[in-house]
Write an enzyme that holds these catalytic residues in place. Structure first.
Site, PDB file in Angstrom:
ATOM      1  N   LYS A 142       0.833  -1.214   0.000  1.00 47.14           N
ATOM      2  CA  LYS A 142       0.000   0.000   0.000  1.00 47.14           C
ATOM      3  C   LYS A 142       0.861   1.255   0.000  1.00 47.14           C
ATOM      4  O   LYS A 142       0.525   2.245  -0.649  1.00 47.14           O
ATOM      5  CB  LYS A 142      -0.970  -0.020   1.166  1.00 47.14           C
ATOM      6  CG  LYS A 142      -1.999  -1.120   0.955  1.00 47.14           C
ATOM      7  CD  LYS A 142      -3.279  -0.932   1.710  1.00 47.14           C
ATOM      8  CE  LYS A 142      -4.288  -1.936   1.210  1.00 47.14           C
ATOM      9  NZ  LYS A 142      -4.769  -2.857   2.240  1.00 47.14           N
ATOM     10  N   LYS A 198     -10.886  -5.242  -4.601  1.00 45.74           N
ATOM     11  CA  LYS A 198     -11.532  -3.948  -4.848  1.00 45.74           C
ATOM     12  C   LYS A 198     -10.514  -2.944  -5.343  1.00 45.74           C
ATOM     13  O   LYS A 198     -10.733  -2.243  -6.319  1.00 45.74           O
ATOM     14  CB  LYS A 198     -12.152  -3.436  -3.544  1.00 45.74           C
ATOM     15  CG  LYS A 198     -13.414  -4.162  -3.165  1.00 45.74           C
ATOM     16  CD  LYS A 198     -13.795  -3.863  -1.716  1.00 45.74           C
ATOM     17  CE  LYS A 198     -14.370  -5.113  -1.102  1.00 45.74           C
ATOM     18  NZ  LYS A 198     -14.437  -5.096   0.343  1.00 45.74           N
ATOM     19  N   LYS A 215      -4.762 -11.534  -7.950  1.00 48.60           N
ATOM     20  CA  LYS A 215      -5.865 -11.578  -7.001  1.00 48.60           C
ATOM     21  C   LYS A 215      -7.030 -10.692  -7.421  1.00 48.60           C
ATOM     22  O   LYS A 215      -6.819  -9.569  -7.886  1.00 48.60           O
ATOM     23  CB  LYS A 215      -5.298 -11.105  -5.650  1.00 48.60           C
ATOM     24  CG  LYS A 215      -6.300 -11.062  -4.533  1.00 48.60           C
ATOM     25  CD  LYS A 215      -5.795 -10.249  -3.358  1.00 48.60           C
ATOM     26  CE  LYS A 215      -6.962  -9.556  -2.692  1.00 48.60           C
ATOM     27  NZ  LYS A 215      -6.610  -8.480  -1.793  1.00 48.60           N
TER      28      LYS A 215
HETATM   29  P1  TYM Z   1     -11.225  -7.386   2.808  1.00 47.22           P
HETATM   30  O1  TYM Z   1     -12.376  -6.470   3.054  1.00 47.22           O
HETATM   31  O2  TYM Z   1     -10.164  -6.958   1.880  1.00 47.22           O
HETATM   32  O3  TYM Z   1     -11.751  -8.789   2.307  1.00 47.22           O
HETATM   33  C1  TYM Z   1     -12.757  -9.478   3.015  1.00 47.22           C
HETATM   34  C2  TYM Z   1     -12.525 -10.975   2.969  1.00 47.22           C
HETATM   35  O4  TYM Z   1     -12.483 -11.429   1.628  1.00 47.22           O
HETATM   36  C3  TYM Z   1     -11.290 -12.156   1.411  1.00 47.22           C
HETATM   37  N1  TYM Z   1     -10.812 -11.907   0.048  1.00 47.22           N
HETATM   38  C4  TYM Z   1     -10.378 -12.873  -0.767  1.00 47.22           C
HETATM   39  N2  TYM Z   1     -10.261 -14.200  -0.592  1.00 47.22           N
HETATM   40  C5  TYM Z   1      -9.793 -14.929  -1.638  1.00 47.22           C
HETATM   41  N3  TYM Z   1      -9.467 -14.378  -2.836  1.00 47.22           N
HETATM   42  C6  TYM Z   1      -9.563 -13.049  -3.050  1.00 47.22           C
HETATM   43  N4  TYM Z   1      -9.267 -12.530  -4.236  1.00 47.22           N
HETATM   44  C7  TYM Z   1     -10.039 -12.231  -1.998  1.00 47.22           C
HETATM   45  N5  TYM Z   1     -10.254 -10.900  -1.858  1.00 47.22           N
HETATM   46  C8  TYM Z   1     -10.725 -10.731  -0.596  1.00 47.22           C
HETATM   47  C9  TYM Z   1     -10.294 -11.621   2.416  1.00 47.22           C
HETATM   48  O5  TYM Z   1      -9.274 -12.574   2.666  1.00 47.22           O
HETATM   49  C10 TYM Z   1     -11.190 -11.395   3.598  1.00 47.22           C
HETATM   50  O6  TYM Z   1     -11.376 -12.608   4.309  1.00 47.22           O
HETATM   51  N6  TYM Z   1      -8.409  -6.848   6.849  1.00 47.22           N
HETATM   52  C11 TYM Z   1      -9.614  -7.477   6.371  1.00 47.22           C
HETATM   53  C12 TYM Z   1     -10.864  -7.139   7.150  1.00 47.22           C
HETATM   54  C13 TYM Z   1     -10.743  -7.403   8.599  1.00 47.22           C
HETATM   55  C14 TYM Z   1     -10.750  -8.676   9.233  1.00 47.22           C
HETATM   56  C15 TYM Z   1     -10.608  -8.412  10.624  1.00 47.22           C
HETATM   57  C16 TYM Z   1     -10.871  -9.978   8.765  1.00 47.22           C
HETATM   58  C17 TYM Z   1     -10.610  -6.455   9.559  1.00 47.22           C
HETATM   59  N7  TYM Z   1     -10.540  -7.050  10.783  1.00 47.22           N
HETATM   60  C18 TYM Z   1     -10.584  -9.450  11.541  1.00 47.22           C
HETATM   61  C19 TYM Z   1     -10.825 -11.013   9.712  1.00 47.22           C
HETATM   62  C20 TYM Z   1     -10.688 -10.741  11.067  1.00 47.22           C
HETATM   63  C21 TYM Z   1      -9.810  -7.013   4.930  1.00 47.22           C
HETATM   64  O7  TYM Z   1      -9.391  -5.958   4.550  1.00 47.22           O
HETATM   65  O8  TYM Z   1     -10.590  -7.847   4.199  1.00 47.22           O
END
Ligand code: TYM
Length: 333
Positions: free
Chosen positions: A113, A200, A197
């Site tokens: 990032k 968003k 991957k």
């Molecule tokens: P975020 O919002 O980017 O994504 C949410 C969830 O979707 C999964 N994900 C994917 N899995 C497989 N392939 C992909 N291309 C893909 N894109 C997204 C992510 O692995 C995630 O499970 N930091 C986290 C949010 C968060 C969180 C937490 C998660 C904040 N606190 C505590 C678990 C526990 C995030 O930005 O996810």
């Protein structure tokens, strides 16, 4: 026996895409029956990218509706909005005192990032894994269903939980383990642009809420190559990605058919893409209908959020009380 505790979250920075669904939500749906689940909308985390107040509010409502439309059941799981449970921010502050600059700077997602957005390298981005650890351990979670991209953040959560336990010589926090849908490795759903991957911020998402004709357009534009010239040749990354998506959304006979066509050098990528687009649409269309319905019902959304906040607050408050006690905070009045 009490059920094992599960925590996971999603940032409200756009609609849910297939990566979110197959990387995380699909596991949520499976787990909500047998585990004590806390699923939340990580609105505080989303502030690292500075959304406008309007976008933040709309994003939270949208993701809540999408969670529900996917089938997360507020009668089974606790669904809440991160900012409603302010205990997490207190725990985050305490954990920050034992999180070191070096280890935070070395986190891959921070480095990525910082590289892609050098004008916005804020402290929230640096301590992102600390807030995530607080989200998880405040409910004493044992399992965290997330995709491969969150592997390192989860490792950090274990590190911070273990460090707290050691520092204060107790076993307050379990060390949270990843949970995968099929018990295998954490998965990474690829994009259609040849990149690794779907995401968003990558701008290559196919969304659950997306109009079928836009899905068709996106899939038909997917990157491929000139096609194999030798039988059983290795697939280029972009082609492998198409097959990975096909394996996720299509039936095994469809996958076998196109695998055989590829291996015989008879593949027509246009046919594969058409099939893939229709299979994605079959999967997303009913979810999209439900999202549209649920979004109309503000009263229902409000009720779900309130009930979730109350349940999450209760659990978070109990842990925070123990944390403060352990750290040594004592009221003098
Ligand atoms: P975020 O919002 O980017 O994504 C949410 C969830 O979707 C999964 N994900 C994917 N899995 C497989 N392939 C992909 N291309 C893909 N894109 C997204 C992510 O692995 C995630 O499970 N930091 C986290 C949010 C968060 C969180 C937490 C998660 C904040 N606190 C505590 C678990 C526990 C995030 O930005 O996810």
């Amino acid at each position: 026996m009490s059920k094992p505790i599960v925590v996971s979250g999603i940032r409200p920075t756009g609609n849910l895409h297939l990566g979110n669904y197959f990387g995380a939500v699909r596991s949520f749906l499976k787990m909500q029956h047998d585990y004590n689940c806390y699923f939340f909308i990580a609105d505080v985390h989303s502030l690292t990218t500075h959304p406008t107040p309007g976008n933040l509010q709309a994003g939270v409502k949208q993701v809540l509706a999408e969670y529900l439309a996917c089938g997360i059941d507020p009668e089974l799981a606790t669904i809440f909005i991160q900012s409603d449970v302010t205990e997490v921010m207190e725990l985050y502050t305490f954990l920050n005192m034992n999180a070191y600059l070096g280890e935070l700077e070395r986190t891959t997602s921070f480095k990525d990032k910082a590289r892609s957005n050098p004008e916005n390298v804020n402290a929230g981005l640096l301590t992102y894994p600390v807030l995530m650890a607080a989200d998880i351990i405040i409910h004493k979670a044992q399992f965290v269903p997330v995709g491969k991209d969150q592997e390192q953040n989860l490792e950090m959560a274990r590190k911070f939980a273990g460090r707290f336990n050691r520092m204060y010589n107790n076993e307050l926090f379990p060390l949270p383990q990843p949970f995968t849908f099929d018990g295998g490795d954490m998965i990474k759903v690829p994009g259609l642009d040849g990149s690794g991957k779907m995401g968003k911020s990558e701008g290559n998402g196919i969304f659950l809420y997306e109009d079928p004709k836009d899905i068709r357009k996106k899939v038909m534009r997917a990157v491929t190559d000139a096609g194999p010239t030798e039988p059983n040749s290795k697939k280029a990354d972009a082609v492998e990605n198409l097959f990975t998506l096909l394996k996720i959304v299509s039936t095994p006979d469809v996958v076998t058919h196109f695998e055989a066509a590829y291996n015989n050098c008879e593949i027509r990528y246009g046919d594969l893409k058409k099939q893939l687009a229709e299979d994605i649409i079959d999967f997303t269309a009913p979810i999209r209908e439900r999202i549209l319905d649920i979004l109309k019902d503000d009263v229902y959304l409000g009720k779900v959020a309130k009930r979730g906040a109350e349940k999450a607050h209760e659990s978070a408050q109990a842990t925070l009380k123990e944390v403060k006690e352990i750290i040594g905070f004592r009221r003098l009045y």
